[in-house]
Scaffold this motif. Structure first.
Motif, short mmCIF file in Angstrom:
data_model
loop_
_atom_site.label_atom_id
_atom_site.label_comp_id
_atom_site.label_asym_id
_atom_site.label_seq_id
_atom_site.Cartn_x
_atom_site.Cartn_y
_atom_site.Cartn_z
N TRP A 1 1.03 -1.41 -0.04
CA TRP A 1 -0.04 0.00 0.11
C TRP A 1 0.62 1.81 0.71
CZ3 TRP A 1 -5.10 0.12 3.01
CH2 TRP A 1 -5.92 1.57 3.19
N LEU A 2 1.97 1.36 0.72
CA LEU A 2 2.52 2.70 0.71
C LEU A 2 3.30 3.40 -0.27
CD1 LEU A 2 3.78 4.79 2.64
CD2 LEU A 2 5.84 3.40 3.62
N THR A 3 4.38 1.60 -0.41
CA THR A 3 4.86 2.02 -2.45
C THR A 3 4.03 2.25 -3.35
OG1 THR A 3 6.34 0.16 -1.30
CG2 THR A 3 6.32 0.90 -3.57
N LEU A 4 2.92 1.83 -3.35
CA LEU A 4 1.90 2.37 -4.06
C LEU A 4 1.85 3.49 -3.95
CD1 LEU A 4 -0.15 -1.00 -4.55
CD2 LEU A 4 1.49 -0.72 -6.45
N SER A 5 1.25 4.23 -3.31
CA SER A 5 0.79 5.45 -2.55
C SER A 5 1.72 6.06 -2.80
CB SER A 5 0.10 5.52 -1.62
OG SER A 5 -1.47 4.83 -1.37
N LEU A 6 2.69 6.00 -2.58
CA LEU A 6 4.34 7.12 -3.18
C LEU A 6 4.34 7.18 -4.19
CD1 LEU A 6 6.64 5.76 -0.09
CD2 LEU A 6 5.67 8.08 0.00
N GLN A 7 4.58 6.11 -5.38
CA GLN A 7 4.83 6.84 -6.23
C GLN A 7 3.46 7.38 -7.20
OE1 GLN A 7 5.33 2.26 -9.19
NE2 GLN A 7 3.57 2.37 -7.66
N HIS A 8 2.17 7.59 -6.59
CA HIS A 8 1.23 8.34 -6.94
C HIS A 8 2.01 9.84 -6.31
CE1 HIS A 8 -1.99 6.76 -9.19
NE2 HIS A 8 -1.98 5.71 -8.17
N LEU A 9 1.92 10.18 -5.47
CA LEU A 9 2.40 11.01 -4.24
C LEU A 9 4.08 11.69 -5.35
CD1 LEU A 9 2.65 13.15 -1.84
CD2 LEU A 9 4.54 11.65 -1.03
N PHE A 10 4.77 11.31 -5.86
CA PHE A 10 6.05 11.54 -6.50
C PHE A 10 5.35 11.89 -7.91
CE2 PHE A 10 8.52 8.95 -4.13
CZ PHE A 10 8.56 9.04 -3.63
#
Length: 462
Positions: A19-28
């Motif tokens: 979850w965290l990795t996938l969400s960080l992609q959108h943040l970047f």
């Protein structure tokens, strides 16, 4: 667009370790562009992050958790915000943003009642395309000034211009040669690469970063560490920091609100692309009126906090296309992380230390892309500029908008630049005889054919 099996459907919850990795992609993906807008307009980047997070959560709620879209700072309102801030301060820009959100709400109401036909009549591609070109070209001087001059002066600096050109080069290389997810964040690569080069040129003020680091490392307790790590963003809240009734003026309305119709059209295009990527018809379910209302709610929330107007981000749609992770929970996770980042003082300090030359370098490409996207709209919709009607409308919009024409209504009310070009373009399209010839026969607001998703197929729904 060819459909592929989804890795995660719209309403699927990802495993915690992903979850965290996938969400960080959108943040970047959204980070570079979202902080650039407040950087250019004098607003707080930290507040922009917080407002984009809350705005996205509101959007997900209004669209019933059915549209996986992230909302970030809108480029269309950079010039109007700058103009209003010069005359009425940031408070004036927030009043204008509030009314932009109200216009979104009114348009959403009209669409829910009467459909999209009326919107197509007043905003055909022959009007919207040139206005988008004006938005991009109108910002060209801002990008060049940031790239060439020492901040706060009109003194040419070869060092600053070199930093800007290196930043631009890194952004272009990242955009053309990087693949997969990395190709979606060239702005982020450009800012980071340009920042590192600027450090070698001695034009980065790191005093705030050092002060933040000293406060964190000198904390003697957990409570002290948390207090040093987190920092309240510089919110600008109505009825607390200013009185909207005292700030309000019709000049603010005329400068900012007309462009909302153009961004609504862009939003519709984003929803069509998103529908094709995910394989669901978001224009019908939950409906275009709900997604536009979600944009409006996000913009109103931003106006209550001191952030720029929000809009759906194409970069994040690109992330969806590459990863095939369509989960709204991943989007919501990115929104929560953005809110947390906005309260971390070190991140705010790093953003604040980015030299204007670095932002000028990425802006040269970004603002050009905005103008080119307007040209692409004309091409994609087969607008024939050999037809006098099309040629007249587009020509008048371009010259009035780029030339900086304005109408002085009263001593304090002025309709200028981009807003004036949009208004005149709409009027010309309505009063000139005939229809825009050469346009694609497909209505640009027409919903794409819906394709059954994995979840719907599982339940036998076509």
């Amino acid at each position: 667009m060819k459909q592929h099996k989804a890795a995660l459907e719209v309403n699927e919850i990802p495993a915690m370790h992903k979850w965290l990795t996938l969400s960080l992609q959108h943040l970047f993906a959204m980070f570079g562009a979202t902080i650039l807008v407040p950087f250019l307009t004098g607003l707080s980047p930290a507040v922009a992050l917080v407002s984009s997070g809350f705005g996205t959560l509101a959007y997900l709620l209004i669209t019933k958790g059915k549209v996986p879209a992230y909302l970030g700072s809108s480029f269309a309102f950079i010039a109007p915000i700058i103009a209003v801030s010069e005359s009425s301060g940031i408070a004036g820009a927030m009043v204008g943003s509030f009314f932009i959100g109200i216009v979104y709400g009114l348009v959403a109401l009209l669409i829910s009642m009467f459909g999209t036909g009326w919107l197509m009549k007043i905003l055909p591609p022959v009007v919207v395309g040139p206005v988008i070109i004006v938005i991009g070209l109108g910002l060209a001087s801002t990008a060049i000034d940031m790239a060439m001059y020492i901040p706060g002066s009109e003194t040419y600096s070869g060092t600053h211009f070199t930093v800007a050109l290196v930043t631009l080069a890194i952004t272009i290389v990242a955009s053309i040669f990087f693949r997969g997810f990395f190709s979606l964040v060239p702005i982020l690569f450009g800012i980071v690469g340009g920042y590192l080069f600027a450090l070698t040129q001695g034009i980065v003020d790191t005093s705030t970063i050092q002060a933040e680091w000293a406060a964190i490392t000198s904390a003697e307790s957990l409570g002290g560490f948390i207090a040093a790590l987190f920092q309240m963003p510089e919110f600008v809240i109505p009825f607390v920091d200013f009185s909207p009734f005292e700030v309000f003026s019709w000049e603010i309305i005329f400068l900012m609100v007309p462009l909302a119709l153009v961004t609504i059209t862009e939003h519709t295009g984003d929803q069509m692309v998103l529908s094709k990527v995910v394989g669901r018809n978001f224009l019908e379910k939950p409906g275009l009126h709900r997604s536009i209302l979600g944009d409006g709610a996000a913009t109103v929330i931003a106006s209550f906090l001191g952030g720029p107007p929000n809009t759906t981000y194409g970069e994040n749609i690109g992330v969806l296309a590459i990863t095939r992770v369509y989960s709204v929970f991943v989007i919501g996770g990115a929104a929560v992380i953005a809110i947390v980042f906005g309260f971390i003082g070190m991140i705010t300090a790093i953003i604040g230390s980015i030299p204007s030359a670095v932002m000028g370098g990425v802006s040269i490409l970004l603002f050009g892309i905005i103008a080119s996207s307007g040209l692409r709209m004309l091409i994609d919709n087969n607008i024939d500029l050999g037809e006098k009607r099309n040629l007249i409308i587009s020509s008048v919009i371009l010259v009035i908008g780029v030339g900086g024409a304005f109408i002085q209504v009263t001593d304090n009310i002025q309709i200028a630049g981009m807003a004036l070009s949009a208004i005149i373009g709409i009027l010309l399209n309505l009063v000139l005889p005939g229809q825009a010839k050469g346009e694609s026969e497909t209505n640009m607001f027409e919903a794409p054919k819906e394709e059954a998703s994995r979840e719907e197929q599982k339940h036998g729904v076509a």
